[in-house]
Design a protein around this motif. Structure first.
Motif, short mmCIF file in Angstrom:
data_model
loop_
_atom_site.label_atom_id
_atom_site.label_comp_id
_atom_site.label_asym_id
_atom_site.label_seq_id
_atom_site.Cartn_x
_atom_site.Cartn_y
_atom_site.Cartn_z
N ALA A 28 0.83 -1.21 0.00
CA ALA A 28 0.00 0.00 0.00
C ALA A 28 0.87 1.26 0.00
CB ALA A 28 -0.96 0.00 1.19
N ASN A 29 2.04 1.18 0.57
CA ASN A 29 2.97 2.32 0.54
C ASN A 29 3.32 2.69 -0.89
OD1 ASN A 29 4.82 4.22 1.84
ND2 ASN A 29 6.42 2.90 1.01
N VAL A 30 3.50 1.69 -1.75
CA VAL A 30 3.84 1.95 -3.15
C VAL A 30 2.64 2.58 -3.86
CG1 VAL A 30 4.72 0.94 -5.30
CG2 VAL A 30 5.44 -0.01 -3.09
N VAL A 31 1.44 2.22 -3.45
CA VAL A 31 0.23 2.82 -4.02
C VAL A 31 0.10 4.28 -3.58
CG1 VAL A 31 -2.29 2.65 -4.19
CG2 VAL A 31 -0.91 0.57 -4.16
N GLY A 32 0.55 4.60 -2.36
CA GLY A 32 0.52 6.00 -1.93
C GLY A 32 0.26 6.26 -0.46
N LEU A 33 -0.11 5.23 0.32
CA LEU A 33 -0.31 5.40 1.76
C LEU A 33 0.08 4.11 2.47
CD1 LEU A 33 -3.76 7.14 2.47
CD2 LEU A 33 -1.50 7.96 3.15
N PRO A 34 1.01 4.16 3.42
CA PRO A 34 1.37 2.95 4.17
C PRO A 34 0.28 2.61 5.20
CG PRO A 34 2.60 4.82 5.00
CD PRO A 34 1.79 5.32 3.83
N MET A 35 -0.73 1.87 4.76
CA MET A 35 -1.95 1.70 5.55
C MET A 35 -1.74 0.99 6.88
SD MET A 35 -4.08 3.46 3.99
CE MET A 35 -5.50 3.08 4.99
N CYS A 36 -0.90 -0.03 6.94
CA CYS A 36 -0.69 -0.72 8.21
C CYS A 36 -0.16 0.26 9.27
CB CYS A 36 0.28 -1.89 8.01
SG CYS A 36 0.58 -2.85 9.50
N HIS A 37 0.87 1.01 8.91
CA HIS A 37 1.46 1.98 9.82
C HIS A 37 0.47 3.12 10.13
CE1 HIS A 37 5.52 4.15 10.84
NE2 HIS A 37 4.62 4.35 11.77
N LEU A 38 -0.21 3.60 9.09
CA LEU A 38 -1.16 4.70 9.28
C LEU A 38 -2.30 4.33 10.21
CD1 LEU A 38 -2.29 7.52 8.64
CD2 LEU A 38 -3.32 6.52 6.57
N VAL A 39 -2.92 3.19 9.98
CA VAL A 39 -4.05 2.77 10.82
C VAL A 39 -3.59 2.59 12.27
CG1 VAL A 39 -5.71 0.92 11.24
CG2 VAL A 39 -5.40 1.82 8.93
N HIS A 40 -2.40 2.02 12.46
CA HIS A 40 -1.86 1.86 13.81
C HIS A 40 -1.71 3.23 14.50
CE1 HIS A 40 0.51 0.17 17.09
NE2 HIS A 40 1.37 1.15 16.89
N GLU A 41 -1.20 4.21 13.78
CA GLU A 41 -1.02 5.54 14.36
C GLU A 41 -2.37 6.23 14.60
OE1 GLU A 41 1.85 6.79 15.48
OE2 GLU A 41 2.78 4.92 14.83
N LEU A 42 -3.30 6.08 13.67
CA LEU A 42 -4.61 6.72 13.82
C LEU A 42 -5.35 6.22 15.07
CD1 LEU A 42 -6.00 6.87 10.18
CD2 LEU A 42 -5.36 8.80 11.63
N LYS A 43 -5.14 4.96 15.43
CA LYS A 43 -5.84 4.41 16.60
C LYS A 43 -5.46 5.16 17.88
CE LYS A 43 -6.61 -0.22 14.84
NZ LYS A 43 -6.27 -1.63 14.93
N LYS A 44 -4.32 5.81 17.90
CA LYS A 44 -3.89 6.58 19.07
C LYS A 44 -4.74 7.84 19.25
CE LYS A 44 1.02 5.55 18.45
NZ LYS A 44 2.32 6.21 18.19
N TYR A 45 -5.27 8.38 18.12
CA TYR A 45 -5.87 9.70 18.15
C TYR A 45 -7.35 9.76 17.81
CZ TYR A 45 -0.91 10.72 17.90
OH TYR A 45 0.44 10.74 18.15
N VAL A 46 -7.86 8.72 17.21
CA VAL A 46 -9.24 8.75 16.76
C VAL A 46 -10.05 7.79 17.61
CG1 VAL A 46 -10.79 8.46 14.79
CG2 VAL A 46 -8.46 9.30 14.43
N GLU A 47 -11.09 8.31 18.25
CA GLU A 47 -11.91 7.49 19.15
C GLU A 47 -12.76 6.51 18.36
OE1 GLU A 47 -14.27 10.39 21.14
OE2 GLU A 47 -12.57 11.28 22.16
N GLU A 48 -12.97 5.36 18.99
CA GLU A 48 -13.89 4.38 18.41
C GLU A 48 -15.32 4.84 18.59
OE1 GLU A 48 -13.34 1.59 16.68
OE2 GLU A 48 -11.21 1.80 16.81
#
Length: 187
Positions: free
Chosen positions: A167-187
């Motif tokens: 996904a990084n080659v497509v344009g967004l490193p989704m595994c890393h991004l989703v992991h980081e977003l979980k710190k800041y975005v409430e469920e």
């Protein structure tokens, strides 16, 4: 999860975000893109990603904004988006039979958050004939793509091996991004 804003109009990044299931909207950053390499390539792509996110945050305060910038690096040369078909042809010849790096800088920005990170993926191309390159250029898929190819499209036929986040080659490193977003975005 609360909605976030993707500071990009890239259809590829939108598709990746859609797959993630994270509610989001898009806004185009109104900045002049300049890659500052004074502190290294990785720092440069993170800085540009942050500038994009900050530009969108200024007009959409209250939301967490995701900025991203992707480049292709082979040796000491940075391959951005091609200027024209000849530039794309030059880039594809340069990538032919070699391994290059795809580096995406990502920034998460809001009033409390100012986080940046990057992801690197190694991509190895098979040897490309002039005819294969010409046929690819005729498809116009190279347009608006760092390194002049789309791994999620016809460009996948050039890829012999990939090491790292697809996904990084497509344009967004989704595994890393989703992991980081979980710190800041409430469920």
């Amino acid at each position: 999860m609360r909605s976030v804003i993707l500071a990009s109009e890239s259809p590829r990044r939108r598709e990746l975000m859609n797959i993630s299931g994270i509610p989001f909207s898009c806004a185009s950053p109104k900045i002049e893109e300049h890659l500052d390499l004074s502190n290294g390539i990785e720092e440069g792509v993170m800085k540009l990603a942050k500038e994009k996110a900050e530009a969108v945050y200024e007009s959409h305060g209250g939301y967490l904004v995701i900025g991203a910038d992707t480049i292709v690096v082979i040796g000491d040369e940075i391959l951005g988006k091609p200027k024209d078909s000849e530039d794309a042809r030059r880039m594809l010849r340069l990538l032919s039979g070699k391994t290059h790096k795809v580096i995406t800088g990502v920034a998460l920005v809001n009033q409390e958050v100012h986080e940046t990170f990057y992801e690197v993926t190694d991509v190895t191309f098979c040897e490309l004939s002039d005819q294969e390159i010409d046929d690819y250029i005729k498809s116009r898929e190279h347009y608006d793509k760092a390194g002049s190819y789309a791994i999620q499209g016809k460009g996948m036929m050039f890829v012999k091996r990939i090491e790292g986040d697809y996904a990084n080659v497509v344009g967004l490193p989704m595994c890393h991004l989703v992991h980081e977003l979980k710190k800041y975005v409430e469920e």
